[in-house]
Structures are given as structure tokens and as C-alpha cells.
Design a protein around this motif. Structure first.
Motif, mmCIF file in Angstrom:
data_model
loop_
_atom_site.group_PDB
_atom_site.id
_atom_site.type_symbol
_atom_site.label_atom_id
_atom_site.label_comp_id
_atom_site.label_asym_id
_atom_site.label_seq_id
_atom_site.Cartn_x
_atom_site.Cartn_y
_atom_site.Cartn_z
ATOM 1 N N PRO A 17 -2.155 -6.167 -2.732
ATOM 2 C CA PRO A 17 -1.939 -6.342 -1.299
ATOM 3 C C PRO A 17 -0.960 -5.281 -0.967
ATOM 4 O O PRO A 17 -0.039 -4.917 -1.583
ATOM 5 C CB PRO A 17 -1.409 -7.990 -1.292
ATOM 6 N N GLU A 18 -1.025 -4.774 0.157
ATOM 7 C CA GLU A 18 -0.109 -3.734 0.727
ATOM 8 C C GLU A 18 0.706 -4.651 1.634
ATOM 9 O O GLU A 18 0.289 -5.134 2.523
ATOM 10 C CB GLU A 18 -1.021 -2.945 1.652
ATOM 11 N N ILE A 19 1.990 -4.377 1.513
ATOM 12 C CA ILE A 19 3.165 -5.065 2.147
ATOM 13 C C ILE A 19 3.758 -4.126 3.098
ATOM 14 O O ILE A 19 3.704 -2.735 3.059
ATOM 15 C CB ILE A 19 4.273 -5.661 1.113
ATOM 16 N N ASP A 20 4.596 -4.587 3.825
ATOM 17 C CA ASP A 20 5.206 -3.663 5.120
ATOM 18 C C ASP A 20 6.684 -4.070 4.715
ATOM 19 O O ASP A 20 7.164 -5.001 4.015
ATOM 20 C CB ASP A 20 4.888 -4.357 6.395
ATOM 21 N N TRP A 21 7.498 -3.104 5.130
ATOM 22 C CA TRP A 21 9.013 -3.085 4.882
ATOM 23 C C TRP A 21 9.600 -4.294 5.692
ATOM 24 O O TRP A 21 10.658 -4.818 5.271
ATOM 25 C CB TRP A 21 9.702 -1.742 5.598
ATOM 26 N N ARG A 69 1.657 -3.007 -3.349
ATOM 27 C CA ARG A 69 1.873 -1.490 -3.055
ATOM 28 C C ARG A 69 2.530 -1.647 -1.595
ATOM 29 O O ARG A 69 2.124 -2.370 -0.729
ATOM 30 C CB ARG A 69 0.693 -0.775 -3.003
ATOM 31 N N ILE A 70 3.271 -0.359 -1.282
ATOM 32 C CA ILE A 70 4.081 -0.171 -0.069
ATOM 33 C C ILE A 70 4.096 1.231 0.095
ATOM 34 O O ILE A 70 4.156 2.131 -0.974
ATOM 35 C CB ILE A 70 5.484 -1.002 -0.203
ATOM 36 N N ALA A 71 3.853 1.688 1.299
ATOM 37 C CA ALA A 71 4.193 3.066 1.754
ATOM 38 C C ALA A 71 5.586 3.442 1.989
ATOM 39 O O ALA A 71 6.296 2.803 2.569
ATOM 40 C CB ALA A 71 3.194 3.499 3.092
#
Length: 154
Positions: A17-21, A69-71
Motif C-alpha cells: 500500500p502507498e501511504i501519504d505523509w 511504500r511512500i514517495a
């Protein structure tokens, strides 16, 4: 992922899953930020030294142990003799931790790599994947409230 956000996580190719700040901010801090009640601070571009870190170290217990994962942007911390990075911060915006005040500790992720690798260009956004841990890291540059183990950069 986090019901309080009401968002459905995107499923990238690696299945994490991609999380956000924003997912790393406790509910009260996230609400203050989204409503514009976030404390302001002055940025001084005239000095040579680092600015003091401001903001909260408060964490979100629900993210402990989450594979995700996070950008973000890499700020190298420890390099080997060949210039390969061993540890780094991941921060939410380009330029953080350089001459501006570092983001709050709960908006910085600390990671160590199993094998050193060449750092990406500082202006290049990357994805960091791994397992989130609520673990404070103190460095000369800044503090982080979260650590990513089994870290890898994409």
C-alpha cells in the motif's frame, strides 16, 4: 489504509500500500494542517548554519509494523568511501534539511540500507518501501520519529 483519512490506498506493482505523509500525522495535527491552523515559522535564507527543527514528534500507533511504500526525497546521512549511501532520511519535499528548517520529526523517515547504494539525485522523487517502525532517531541534521526497516528505494 487509515480509516480516518477515508482514502483507499493505491496498489502499486510491488503490492505494497502507498501511504501519504499525512498518514504519519496524528489526527489533531492533520486537522490543524488541513484547516490552515499549522504554526508558522520564518525561514532565513541569509545564514550559513542549519535552522532549528520545529514541530511535533507525535506518531500514529496504527502504522507500527506496516509494510508500505511512500514517495519523497532522499537526504543522505552516512556514506561509504565510494560515495555510496548507507543511511538516509526520506522527507516530503525537495530541499528539506538543507538550509531550511527540517520538517517536524513526524514528517521524516530514517532508513538504513542492507547494502550501500549510490544516492539518487537530490531533486529526484523516489519511492521508499519497507516496514514502518515508531522509533526515534537523533542525528546532527535532524530528528525523525519513524524508522523504515527492510528499506529499499525505487
Amino acid at each position: 489504509f487509515l480509516p480516518a483519512l477515508g482514502a483507499v490506498p493505491r496498489a502499486p506493482a510491488d503490492g505494497l500500500p502507498e501511504i501519504d505523509w499525512l498518514d504519519l500525522l496524528p489526527t489533531d495535527e492533520r486537522e490543524r494542517l488541513l484547516t490552515g491552523e499549522w504554526p508558522e515559522f520564518e525561514i532565513d535564507h541569509s545564514g550559513d548554519g542549519a535552522m532549528a527543527q520545529v514541530g511535533s514528534s507525535a506518531t500514529v500507533p496504527a502504522v507500527e509494523g506496516l509494510r508500505m511504500r511512500i514517495a519523497g526525497y532522499v537526504v543522505p546521512l552516512e556514506m561509504d568511501a565510494d560515495g555510496a549511501m548507507r543511511s538516509f532520511f526520506l522527507v516530503p519535499y525537495y530541499g528539506a534539511c538543507l538550509h531550511m528548517p527540517p520538517p517536524p520529526p513526524n514528517q521524516i523517515l530514517y532508513a538504513e540500507l542492507d547494502r550501500p547504494e549510490q544516492p539518487p539525485d537530490l531533486w529526484e522523487a523516489v519511492f521508499l518501501s519497507g516496514t514502518l517502525r515508531i522509533e526515534h532517531a537523533d542525528t546532527e541534521l535532524a530528528d525523525a520519529s519513524y524508522r523504515v526497516v527492510d528499506a529499499s528505494l525505487v
